[in-house]
Design a protein around this motif. Structure first.
Motif, PDB file in Angstrom:
ATOM      1  N   LEU A 160       0.828  -1.205   0.000  1.00  0.00           N
ATOM      2  CA  LEU A 160       0.000   0.000   0.000  1.00  0.00           C
ATOM      3  C   LEU A 160       0.865   1.259   0.000  1.00  0.00           C
ATOM      4  N   LEU A 161       1.939   1.240   0.799  1.00  0.00           N
ATOM      5  CA  LEU A 161       2.838   2.388   0.840  1.00  0.00           C
ATOM      6  C   LEU A 161       3.474   2.617  -0.523  1.00  0.00           C
ATOM      7  N   MET A 215      12.205   2.627   2.052  1.00  0.00           N
ATOM      8  CA  MET A 215      13.271   1.937   2.774  1.00  0.00           C
ATOM      9  C   MET A 215      13.294   2.323   4.256  1.00  0.00           C
ATOM     10  N   ALA A 216      12.904   3.553   4.578  1.00  0.00           N
ATOM     11  CA  ALA A 216      12.818   3.956   5.987  1.00  0.00           C
ATOM     12  C   ALA A 216      11.768   3.103   6.707  1.00  0.00           C
ATOM     13  N   PHE A 217      10.627   2.883   6.055  1.00  0.00           N
ATOM     14  CA  PHE A 217       9.609   2.008   6.640  1.00  0.00           C
ATOM     15  C   PHE A 217      10.120   0.580   6.741  1.00  0.00           C
ATOM     16  N   TRP A 220      12.255   0.214   9.791  1.00  0.00           N
ATOM     17  CA  TRP A 220      11.472   0.265  11.028  1.00  0.00           C
ATOM     18  C   TRP A 220      10.775  -1.061  11.294  1.00  0.00           C
ATOM     19  N   ARG A 221      10.227  -1.693  10.254  1.00  0.00           N
ATOM     20  CA  ARG A 221       9.488  -2.933  10.483  1.00  0.00           C
ATOM     21  C   ARG A 221      10.406  -4.087  10.833  1.00  0.00           C
ATOM     22  N   GLU A 222      11.722  -3.976  10.501  1.00  0.00           N
ATOM     23  CA  GLU A 222      12.666  -5.006  10.924  1.00  0.00           C
ATOM     24  C   GLU A 222      12.816  -5.004  12.444  1.00  0.00           C
TER      25      GLU A 222
END
Length: 293
Positions: A160-161, A215-217, A220-222
């Motif tokens: 979605l992003l 890539m910033a998201f 964060w999800r890692e």
């Protein structure tokens, strides 16, 4: 650095192809007497921007299996495969998701990934190198990390992003292209020769910015998947698994289609960090350790 360039080039190539199709479509609509205003451009951008991302999500499992040549464990052939299936089944139940397909792909480097269209239609795959180089408790933590990706809905959120960002890139490049074409090249409709050149340049610039946000998201999800893995398999096991991965040298060697969902991915410092899919392992270990305190 080479992988970063290839990643950027691939993403920008997709945007340029979509943009070129829109560039051909818009003048044709104008010649047909259809008023291509900003609302119409928005609708077209949504169709192309979101449509490609959604199709990619729906085909993600098939693409992942084809690109890694992974073997889905339908009927375990040995004790290791039975243990993998049983472990993922237990973790999936604890995480409240449907049972993912479990697969093994042949690769010497330790790695694993998860993908799929939904929390109840996912795939968790591990490399043969992971099974060879890691202890069972470390493999269990890696599996928990990937199951957490599925439970967190990371594949859908990422899609979605990416779709929203693609839409914005396609939309903004055209709106600004019309404004610049009218102001600089004095084109009445805003579709003069300067329009197409400006749109391509803006797509590249905005596409790079969109990749940085994506890539910033991803980084964060890692951290979030590590925390979920610690909850499912134990914090010390998760830390031990990350430390073991830190002993592996060389690139992650996953196809780009699933690289962002692997437990190992592109890392780096300085300006390169803005386009890295994963934070450094040292930071991930430190986050888990600080969380325990």
């Amino acid at each position: 650095m080479r992988r970063i360039v290839l990643f950027l080039a691939t993403n920008l190539a997709v945007l340029v192809v979509l943009g070129t199709v829109m560039n051909l479509l818009e003048p044709w609509l104008v010649r047909q007497g259809i008023d291509v205003n900003n609302a119409a451009i928005l609708i077209i951008a949504v169709v192309f921007g979101m449509g490609g991302a959604i199709v990619s999500l729906l085909m993600s499992k098939k693409i992942a299996l084809m690109s890694t040549r992974a073997h889905v464990i339908e009927k375990p052939r040995n004790g290791t495969e039975q243990w993998l299936v049983d472990t993922v089944a237990r973790q999936a139940k604890e995480a409240g998701i449907g049972m993912p397909d479990v697969a093994i792909y042949d690769a010497p480097e330790p790695n694993a990934f998860a993908t799929g269209a939904s929390r109840n239609n996912a795939l968790v795959a591990v490399s043969s190198g992971l099974l060879q180089h890691m202890r069972p408790n470390e493999v269990e933590a890696v599996l928990a990390h990937e199951v957490s990706h599925v439970a967190n809905g990371d594949m859908v959120t990422m899609t979605l992003l990416q779709g929203v960002l693609n839409t914005l890139v396609l939309l903004l490049s055209r709106v600004l292209g019309q404004i610049i074409d009218r102001a600089v090249f004095r084109s009445e409709r805003g579709y003069g020769p300067g329009y197409f050149l400006v749109v391509i340049v803006l797509q590249i610039v905005l596409g790079i910015l969109a990749s940085m946000i994506t890539m910033a998201f991803s980084r964060w999800r890692e951290f979030r998947a590590d925390a979920g893995g610690a909850k499912l398999a134990g914090r010390q096991n998760m830390i031990a698994a990350l430390k073991r991965l830190g002993q592996v040298h060389g690139p992650a060697q996953l196809p780009e289609s699933v690289e962002a969902f692997g437990i190992r991915g592109r890392v780096g410092g300085g300006i390169r960090r803005l386009l890295m899919s994963h934070p450094p392992l040292e930071e991930r270990i430190r986050a888990l350790s600080e969380g325990a305190r």
